[in-house]
Scaffold this motif. Sequence first.
Motif, PDB file in Angstrom:
ATOM      1  N   VAL A   1      56.817  17.151  46.161  1.00 52.40           N
ATOM      2  CA  VAL A   1      56.834  18.380  45.186  1.00 52.40           C
ATOM      3  C   VAL A   1      57.885  18.271  44.397  1.00 52.40           C
ATOM      4  O   VAL A   1      59.046  18.068  44.755  1.00 52.40           O
ATOM      5  CB  VAL A   1      56.667  19.553  45.800  1.00 52.40           C
ATOM      6  CG1 VAL A   1      56.883  20.797  45.003  1.00 52.40           C
ATOM      7  CG2 VAL A   1      55.505  19.682  46.769  1.00 52.40           C
ATOM      8  N   PRO A   2      57.921  18.213  43.021  1.00 53.08           N
ATOM      9  CA  PRO A   2      59.169  18.279  41.996  1.00 53.08           C
ATOM     10  C   PRO A   2      59.828  19.544  42.182  1.00 53.08           C
ATOM     11  O   PRO A   2      59.312  20.418  42.818  1.00 53.08           O
ATOM     12  CB  PRO A   2      58.509  18.046  40.676  1.00 53.08           C
ATOM     13  CG  PRO A   2      57.018  17.617  40.797  1.00 53.08           C
ATOM     14  CD  PRO A   2      56.571  18.140  42.210  1.00 53.08           C
ATOM     15  N   GLY A   3      60.964  19.579  41.487  1.00 57.57           N
ATOM     16  CA  GLY A   3      62.032  20.777  41.590  1.00 57.57           C
ATOM     17  C   GLY A   3      62.706  21.254  42.723  1.00 57.57           C
ATOM     18  O   GLY A   3      63.060  22.233  42.700  1.00 57.57           O
ATOM     19  N   MET A   4      62.709  20.167  43.746  1.00 61.89           N
ATOM     20  CA  MET A   4      63.585  20.465  44.670  1.00 61.89           C
ATOM     21  C   MET A   4      64.779  20.161  44.567  1.00 61.89           C
ATOM     22  O   MET A   4      65.388  19.862  43.750  1.00 61.89           O
ATOM     23  CB  MET A   4      63.316  19.611  45.803  1.00 61.89           C
ATOM     24  CG  MET A   4      61.667  19.357  46.287  1.00 61.89           C
ATOM     25  SD  MET A   4      61.280  20.825  47.147  1.00 61.89           S
ATOM     26  CE  MET A   4      61.722  20.436  48.778  1.00 61.89           C
ATOM     27  N   PRO A   5      65.840  21.196  45.206  1.00 64.28           N
ATOM     28  CA  PRO A   5      67.211  21.110  44.739  1.00 64.28           C
ATOM     29  C   PRO A   5      67.844  19.703  45.005  1.00 64.28           C
ATOM     30  O   PRO A   5      67.361  18.873  45.682  1.00 64.28           O
ATOM     31  CB  PRO A   5      67.707  22.291  45.914  1.00 64.28           C
ATOM     32  CG  PRO A   5      66.629  23.080  46.373  1.00 64.28           C
ATOM     33  CD  PRO A   5      65.455  22.168  46.074  1.00 64.28           C
ATOM     34  N   GLN A   6      68.908  19.764  44.163  1.00 57.81           N
ATOM     35  CA  GLN A   6      69.650  18.303  44.021  1.00 57.81           C
ATOM     36  C   GLN A   6      70.001  17.860  45.487  1.00 57.81           C
ATOM     37  O   GLN A   6      69.887  16.763  45.668  1.00 57.81           O
ATOM     38  CB  GLN A   6      70.772  18.360  43.129  1.00 57.81           C
ATOM     39  CG  GLN A   6      70.273  18.571  41.465  1.00 57.81           C
ATOM     40  CD  GLN A   6      69.711  17.304  41.043  1.00 57.81           C
ATOM     41  OE1 GLN A   6      69.806  16.328  41.578  1.00 57.81           O
ATOM     42  NE2 GLN A   6      68.573  17.399  40.164  1.00 57.81           N
ATOM     43  N   GLU A   7      70.983  18.706  45.999  1.00 57.77           N
ATOM     44  CA  GLU A   7      71.327  18.226  47.538  1.00 57.77           C
ATOM     45  C   GLU A   7      70.460  18.393  48.566  1.00 57.77           C
ATOM     46  O   GLU A   7      70.304  17.546  49.530  1.00 57.77           O
ATOM     47  CB  GLU A   7      72.841  19.113  47.638  1.00 57.77           C
ATOM     48  CG  GLU A   7      73.904  18.351  47.015  1.00 57.77           C
ATOM     49  CD  GLU A   7      73.730  18.964  45.446  1.00 57.77           C
ATOM     50  OE1 GLU A   7      73.297  20.105  45.138  1.00 57.77           O
ATOM     51  OE2 GLU A   7      74.456  18.313  44.514  1.00 57.77           O
ATOM     52  N   ALA A   8      70.034  19.705  48.858  1.00 56.10           N
ATOM     53  CA  ALA A   8      69.364  20.006  50.152  1.00 56.10           C
ATOM     54  C   ALA A   8      68.441  21.040  49.780  1.00 56.10           C
ATOM     55  O   ALA A   8      68.536  22.278  48.916  1.00 56.10           O
ATOM     56  CB  ALA A   8      70.251  20.368  51.171  1.00 56.10           C
TER      57      ALA A   8
END
Length: 955
Positions: A369-376
């Motif tokens: 899924v795209p749009g996940m947070p950069q770090e976690a």
Amino acid sequence: MTNDGRSEPWAAGLSSAARVVWAKHDFDTNDWLPLYRHMADSAAVATLLWDEWLPPQVRRLIADALPGGEDDARLLTVWLCCVHDIGKATPAFAGQVDVLADDMRANGLATPSRKQLPDHSYAPHGLAGQLILRDWLVTRHGWTERATHQLTVVVGGHHGVQPTNTGILAADKRPALLRTPGNEQAWLDVQHELLDVAADRTGVTPRLAAWRDAKLPQPVQVLLSSLVITADWIASNPDLFPLFPNAGTRSQDPVRTREAWRLLDLPAQWRPREPPGTPAELFATRFALPPGANPRPVQEQAVEAARAMPAPGLMILEAPMGEGKTEAALTVAEVFAARSGAGGCFVALPTMATSNAMFDRFLSWLAHVPGMPQEAASVFLAHSKAHLNEDYLALMGGGVTLDLDRDGGDDRDSTSLIAHRWLRGRKKGMLASFAVGTVDQLLFMGLKTRHLVLRHLALAGKTVVVDEAHAYDTFMNTYLDRALTWLGEYGVPVVILSATLPARRRRELVAAYTGDHGGHDHVEQARAHPLITTATPGAPANVLAPPASGRGTDVLVEPLADDLDTLGARLTAELVDGGCALVIRNTVARVHEAAAHLRDIFGEGTVTVAHSRFLDLDRAANDADLVAAYGPPGRGADRPARHIVVATQVVEQSLDVDFDLLVTDLAPIDLVLQRMGRLHRHPRGDDQAERPERLRRARCLITGVDWTTTPPDPVRGSRTIYGAHVLLRSLAVLRSRLEARTDAERTVRLPDDISPLVQDAYADDDALIPPAWKDEAEEARTAHEVTHVVRQEKADVFLLDEPKRPGRALIGWVDAGVGDADDSHKGRAQVRDTAESLEVLVARRSTDGTVTTVPWLPDERGGLELPTHTAPPSDAARALLASALRLPYQFTVGAAIDRAIEELEADMVPAWQTKDAHWIAGELVLFLDENDRAELAGHHLHYTRTDGLKATRAE
């Protein structure tokens, strides 16, 4: 102890009296925190929560209620978080710590000791703050008292329970609790001084006049209340915001806030984007379809329907078992989330077992899924046995790195999924971005409990998927409907899944979500299967009928006499050339009885038992073994040549298992169809050629009924569980097939017959009831209706009200509630009409007094020593905790539960009840002897790894 304000912007200009009003104190160290500093900390946290954590879906809802839109919403949120503890600037609060009260007295604030204010409990600082803020808005800013309530109740309820009108009146009658008699003006000046500074520092002073006429909807008041609680909890953590005087460089902004936010390390929310491409392209990237494979028509049309809706809303997706409803729901949830600004997703399932089965699939979806947070990204497994799930434990132990597609293209990146340390537990866990758990977590949204606003905030920022919606009874549906009403008010997108949903129930779900209880006739009249229903508040619902996928199973149905000899003889004949049979019994006692008889015929190794009366770890292993042996072809497992699984309803839902032959006790028709979904679930060769020849036609033998009576009489255990009425209706809709003589007449065609059978069974008329059944059917219907009314009335006792008109304050919102709610059995019983049960931990005690965990536990957890003179090591304690077992119903009837608890408590190990044994403190432990037997409350108990717990009454 005082602060002159020269190095502290928030203190600059404050009087000495205002600077010494205290908010926090540590009795061990005597460290403290001034109220103005806690106000500043809370405002700073609120700013960061709004700017960096809160989903757009929530921000927009608050913004829409205010004249200045999102700018006003941000200001109002930060200001309310800032002033939430103003009630601590009162004698009722300040007198708790003499040394701090002395400093306040020295600065002109007469502060009686707590002993001098025996009625201080009438003005807890939350309620006191509500009254102080009310008076300030009226006297300083020209508000009417009525207009203040919708804001001041947010302050009054920041400890989880909104004040009642009775409580407000009682506090108003005791003004000495807010301002000491003879010294009222000094107190009033300090209270108003702190509020003036808060208004100026947060920038709300110019906006207060514009807010006087605003009418805040109750959902907005709930969200503001939950944000105040969240900011307060963070700002009250001394590890993040150290107390004075030892805070060092972290005593003031901006260092203090920046360092606290860094240490908290709160994961950002999901920022979904509208997924491009055709449904086929979308499913291929999300679920790794094999080359040439296409989504099924119901999956494609679900995505297209979501995109065509005027706004994200409710989708009810009805499709046969095995049609990929879960994948469709997750894809629709992604579309909805992108359009609504949701920051996460929650998937609700009927049981812990089904939740665990879903969790791995959910994590796999997140990896694509795209749009996940950069770090976690934060993930939560929402049930009380989450600590036993290996996937979730990995997330707790530092997280799992995912290689993912951020932009929907070929460029790959990575993020981590973590069970964040702050986003765990009963009250905060659901604030994580992504969650899978039991439906109770959603039902609690309609239950009057402490800190209910936090659960509302958690769900108001997500898309919600409710699986197996047919599996909920009257009691649960009452809470589900109320939760849907609030979700509709929040604008939360919801996807509801079912294979066998009664049409009337479909209409009720639409009405609950939209708030429109009239109309919707076309929703209830629809009979197609598959079926997609979409609805948004204020607009007519739409009904779509996608074409079937072409996958189907013809199941021959026939009655089977309910005696063990008949069962054994029939299975002997059917399995003569091999094959895998599933025998479903409605009670554990019938499982044990059938399994013992079948083992005498087929041998011990050919018959496996599955039910709920196993240790937690054993049951999890049983489920895994079932899926491994009877799951889809090509998974690498060796399917037995000949085997019989005797199980209760635990195999009914969410386990992807496939059998050659089904024998089932009579159940409600929707559950019978669910059980049929475990029959020939997957193709095994062309025309099922890889199955034994006589089992290549799917057959379901229905037993658990005395077929010689009129009407046929279901066994007592089935009547106790399901009620005679729904069983007779099930028999009525199957009657023509059960009495037929030809295969064609005996056939149930899946999925074509699912909707007709279910709708007829749950219809109001008795057209299908044979005249000879009339008297028994009328008696059963009357009993059913009485039970329904009783359960409805029972559910209504603690049911949250529907949202009131905008501007109506949340005063008394959870009055007469149940206190706290959690996913323990006791907590679940608040939203499920279940009998009280008794759960124990199981250990083994040898004749020499040595105590260990039971020896067969996997992963080196078996046979660990449990010392009785001290707290067990953590690994052994966790292994014991994973050995939980629910005792059967006979231990919960009448005085039996009291006797059982008394005997278990008499056998408690004192060293296991200390704070050092926090894993198991407070738990009841059942000690088995070396033969895995025990005596309890007049019963012989025997536990085996193969059969679970058997309980027989002592002579």
